[in-house]
Design a protein around this motif. Structure first.
Motif, PDB file in Angstrom:
ATOM      1  N   SER A   1      10.284  -3.582  18.416  1.00 25.11           N
ATOM      2  CA  SER A   1       9.785  -4.619  19.327  1.00 25.11           C
ATOM      3  C   SER A   1       9.043  -4.017  20.519  1.00 25.11           C
ATOM      4  CB  SER A   1      10.932  -5.505  19.811  1.00 25.11           C
ATOM      5  OG  SER A   1      11.808  -4.766  20.648  1.00 25.11           O
ATOM      6  N   GLU A   2       9.160  -2.704  20.732  1.00 19.07           N
ATOM      7  CA  GLU A   2       8.468  -2.048  21.836  1.00 19.07           C
ATOM      8  C   GLU A   2       6.982  -1.825  21.541  1.00 19.07           C
ATOM      9  OE1 GLU A   2      10.641   1.509  22.742  1.00 19.07           O
ATOM     10  OE2 GLU A   2      12.437   0.388  23.281  1.00 19.07           O
ATOM     11  N   HIS A   3       6.575  -1.995  20.303  1.00 22.90           N
ATOM     12  CA  HIS A   3       5.158  -1.881  19.947  1.00 22.90           C
ATOM     13  C   HIS A   3       4.408  -3.099  20.469  1.00 22.90           C
ATOM     14  CE1 HIS A   3       5.244   1.615  17.320  1.00 22.90           C
ATOM     15  NE2 HIS A   3       6.312   1.129  16.723  1.00 22.90           N
ATOM     16  N   VAL A   4       3.099  -2.951  20.644  1.00 22.76           N
ATOM     17  CA  VAL A   4       2.271  -4.102  20.968  1.00 22.76           C
ATOM     18  C   VAL A   4       2.442  -5.096  19.818  1.00 22.76           C
ATOM     19  CG1 VAL A   4      -0.115  -4.888  21.273  1.00 22.76           C
ATOM     20  CG2 VAL A   4       0.626  -2.707  22.271  1.00 22.76           C
ATOM     21  N   GLU A   5       2.641  -6.352  20.135  1.00 26.38           N
ATOM     22  CA  GLU A   5       2.924  -7.396  19.143  1.00 26.38           C
ATOM     23  C   GLU A   5       4.151  -7.030  18.298  1.00 26.38           C
ATOM     24  OE1 GLU A   5      -0.414  -9.744  17.513  1.00 26.38           O
ATOM     25  OE2 GLU A   5      -1.625  -7.974  18.075  1.00 26.38           O
ATOM     26  N   GLY A   6       5.183  -6.537  18.946  1.00 28.38           N
ATOM     27  CA  GLY A   6       6.398  -6.073  18.277  1.00 28.38           C
ATOM     28  C   GLY A   6       7.075  -7.097  17.393  1.00 28.38           C
ATOM     29  N   HIS A   7       6.861  -8.391  17.669  1.00 32.23           N
ATOM     30  CA  HIS A   7       7.478  -9.428  16.848  1.00 32.23           C
ATOM     31  C   HIS A   7       6.985  -9.399  15.405  1.00 32.23           C
ATOM     32  CE1 HIS A   7       3.681 -11.246  18.124  1.00 32.23           C
ATOM     33  NE2 HIS A   7       3.776 -12.034  17.059  1.00 32.23           N
ATOM     34  N   LYS A   8       5.839  -8.763  15.137  1.00 28.72           N
ATOM     35  CA  LYS A   8       5.286  -8.702  13.781  1.00 28.72           C
ATOM     36  C   LYS A   8       6.022  -7.704  12.890  1.00 28.72           C
ATOM     37  CE  LYS A   8       0.536  -9.988  14.819  1.00 28.72           C
ATOM     38  NZ  LYS A   8      -0.864  -9.564  14.729  1.00 28.72           N
ATOM     39  N   TYR A   9       6.704  -6.741  13.494  1.00 28.43           N
ATOM     40  CA  TYR A   9       7.319  -5.662  12.723  1.00 28.43           C
ATOM     41  C   TYR A   9       8.615  -6.144  12.081  1.00 28.43           C
ATOM     42  CZ  TYR A   9       3.831  -2.714  14.823  1.00 28.43           C
ATOM     43  OH  TYR A   9       2.641  -2.159  15.191  1.00 28.43           O
ATOM     44  N   LYS A  10       8.606  -6.192  10.744  1.00 25.40           N
ATOM     45  CA  LYS A  10       9.731  -6.758  10.005  1.00 25.40           C
ATOM     46  C   LYS A  10      10.322  -5.788   8.994  1.00 25.40           C
ATOM     47  CE  LYS A  10       7.976 -11.448  10.463  1.00 25.40           C
ATOM     48  NZ  LYS A  10       8.404 -11.538  11.810  1.00 25.40           N
ATOM     49  N   LEU A  11       9.796  -4.556   8.951  1.00 23.34           N
ATOM     50  CA  LEU A  11      10.312  -3.599   7.981  1.00 23.34           C
ATOM     51  C   LEU A  11      10.162  -2.175   8.500  1.00 23.34           C
ATOM     52  CD1 LEU A  11       7.655  -2.199   6.384  1.00 23.34           C
ATOM     53  CD2 LEU A  11       7.561  -4.489   5.436  1.00 23.34           C
ATOM     54  N   CYS A  12      10.911  -1.283   7.885  1.00 24.34           N
ATOM     55  CA  CYS A  12      10.772   0.149   8.139  1.00 24.34           C
ATOM     56  C   CYS A  12      10.083   0.744   6.918  1.00 24.34           C
ATOM     57  CB  CYS A  12      12.137   0.812   8.314  1.00 24.34           C
ATOM     58  SG  CYS A  12      13.072   0.239   9.745  1.00 24.34           S
ATOM     59  N   ARG A  13       9.320   1.788   7.154  1.00 24.12           N
ATOM     60  CA  ARG A  13       8.552   2.397   6.073  1.00 24.12           C
ATOM     61  C   ARG A  13       8.788   3.899   6.069  1.00 24.12           C
ATOM     62  NH1 ARG A  13       3.595   0.528   7.448  1.00 24.12           N
ATOM     63  NH2 ARG A  13       3.837  -1.226   6.068  1.00 24.12           N
ATOM     64  N   LYS A  14       8.876   4.455   4.868  1.00 19.75           N
ATOM     65  CA  LYS A  14       8.928   5.906   4.695  1.00 19.75           C
ATOM     66  C   LYS A  14       7.856   6.272   3.675  1.00 19.75           C
ATOM     67  CE  LYS A  14      11.760   9.725   3.022  1.00 19.75           C
ATOM     68  NZ  LYS A  14      13.032  10.095   2.377  1.00 19.75           N
ATOM     69  N   ILE A  15       6.983   7.194   4.053  1.00 16.71           N
ATOM     70  CA  ILE A  15       5.906   7.640   3.179  1.00 16.71           C
ATOM     71  C   ILE A  15       6.083   9.123   2.912  1.00 16.71           C
ATOM     72  CG2 ILE A  15       3.414   7.947   2.936  1.00 16.71           C
ATOM     73  CD1 ILE A  15       3.100   5.640   4.991  1.00 16.71           C
ATOM     74  N   VAL A  16       6.091   9.489   1.646  1.00 11.73           N
ATOM     75  CA  VAL A  16       6.070  10.895   1.261  1.00 11.73           C
ATOM     76  C   VAL A  16       4.651  11.159   0.769  1.00 11.73           C
ATOM     77  CG1 VAL A  16       7.020  12.682  -0.227  1.00 11.73           C
ATOM     78  CG2 VAL A  16       8.513  10.867   0.638  1.00 11.73           C
ATOM     79  N   GLN A  17       3.913  11.921   1.547  1.00 13.01           N
ATOM     80  CA  GLN A  17       2.502  12.174   1.272  1.00 13.01           C
ATOM     81  C   GLN A  17       2.341  13.607   0.774  1.00 13.01           C
ATOM     82  OE1 GLN A  17      -0.321  12.618   4.652  1.00 13.01           O
ATOM     83  NE2 GLN A  17      -1.152  10.694   3.848  1.00 13.01           N
ATOM     84  N   THR A  18       1.746  13.760  -0.400  1.00 14.64           N
ATOM     85  CA  THR A  18       1.549  15.079  -0.991  1.00 14.64           C
ATOM     86  C   THR A  18       0.058  15.350  -1.122  1.00 14.64           C
ATOM     87  OG1 THR A  18       3.602  14.838  -2.225  1.00 14.64           O
ATOM     88  CG2 THR A  18       2.091  16.548  -2.965  1.00 14.64           C
ATOM     89  N   ILE A  19      -0.379  16.429  -0.489  1.00 20.09           N
ATOM     90  CA  ILE A  19      -1.763  16.888  -0.622  1.00 20.09           C
ATOM     91  C   ILE A  19      -1.712  18.026  -1.636  1.00 20.09           C
ATOM     92  CG2 ILE A  19      -3.753  17.881   0.554  1.00 20.09           C
ATOM     93  CD1 ILE A  19      -2.561  16.612   3.159  1.00 20.09           C
ATOM     94  N   GLU A  20      -2.276  17.801  -2.807  1.00 18.18           N
ATOM     95  CA  GLU A  20      -2.140  18.754  -3.910  1.00 18.18           C
ATOM     96  C   GLU A  20      -3.198  19.851  -3.907  1.00 18.18           C
ATOM     97  OE1 GLU A  20      -2.210  15.858  -7.035  1.00 18.18           O
ATOM     98  OE2 GLU A  20      -0.027  15.680  -7.004  1.00 18.18           O
ATOM     99  N   TYR A  21      -4.379  19.549  -3.365  1.00 24.57           N
ATOM    100  CA  TYR A  21      -5.483  20.499  -3.352  1.00 24.57           C
ATOM    101  C   TYR A  21      -6.040  20.562  -1.940  1.00 24.57           C
ATOM    102  CZ  TYR A  21      -5.175  19.086  -8.228  1.00 24.57           C
ATOM    103  OH  TYR A  21      -4.720  18.773  -9.480  1.00 24.57           O
TER     104      TYR A  21
END
Length: 138
Positions: free
Chosen positions: A48-68
């Protein structure tokens, strides 16, 4: 009737209705502690501390792999955790995307700090609670 009441109570405890969502926010490229299975408390964020914090309804985890090597970036794997708002068909699921030189797996969830533990751990806690709940009622 009593068992239904306990189920509703359990759901209220798990969901925390009406409270702002809290997630881990970090990028392992900038902070190696972000790659820990459970990140440190210093990486916790009230969405909720983000600008327009009321929009945030989920947490996200991204595993990003750069192969080359791409645009001067060496092959690498990064973990990115954040608050999110996308409630499309991928809500509370994982999906994969790939493109030139890399791929990513994106998982979303909707309970506090759920992007800090493997999704299977969150599910295991809920299933265990539901298994033992009938024994508590008797």
């Amino acid at each position: 009737m009593v068992s239904f009441s306990y189920l509703v109570l359990l759901l209220l405890v798990v969901v925390h209705a009406g409270e702002a969502l809290k997630c881990y926010e970090c990028n392992s490229r900038n902070d190696t502690a972000c790659a820990n299975e459970v990140p440190p408390d210093s990486l916790k964020k009230d969405c909720s501390e983000h600008v327009e914090g009321h929009k945030y309804k989920l947490c996200r985890k991204i595993v990003q792999t750069i192969e080359y090597e791409v645009n001067g970036l060496k092959p690498d794997t990064r973990i990115i955790r954040s608050c999110g708002w996308d409630d499309s068909s991928y809500f509370q699921n994982c999906y994969q995307r790939s493109g030139f030189g890399g791929r990513q797996e994106v998982c979303t969830c909707s309970t506090d700090f759920c992007n800090g533990a493997p999704i299977s751990s969150v599910a295991a806690i809920l299933v265990t609670s539901l298994v033992f709940l009938p024994r508590l009622i008797v």
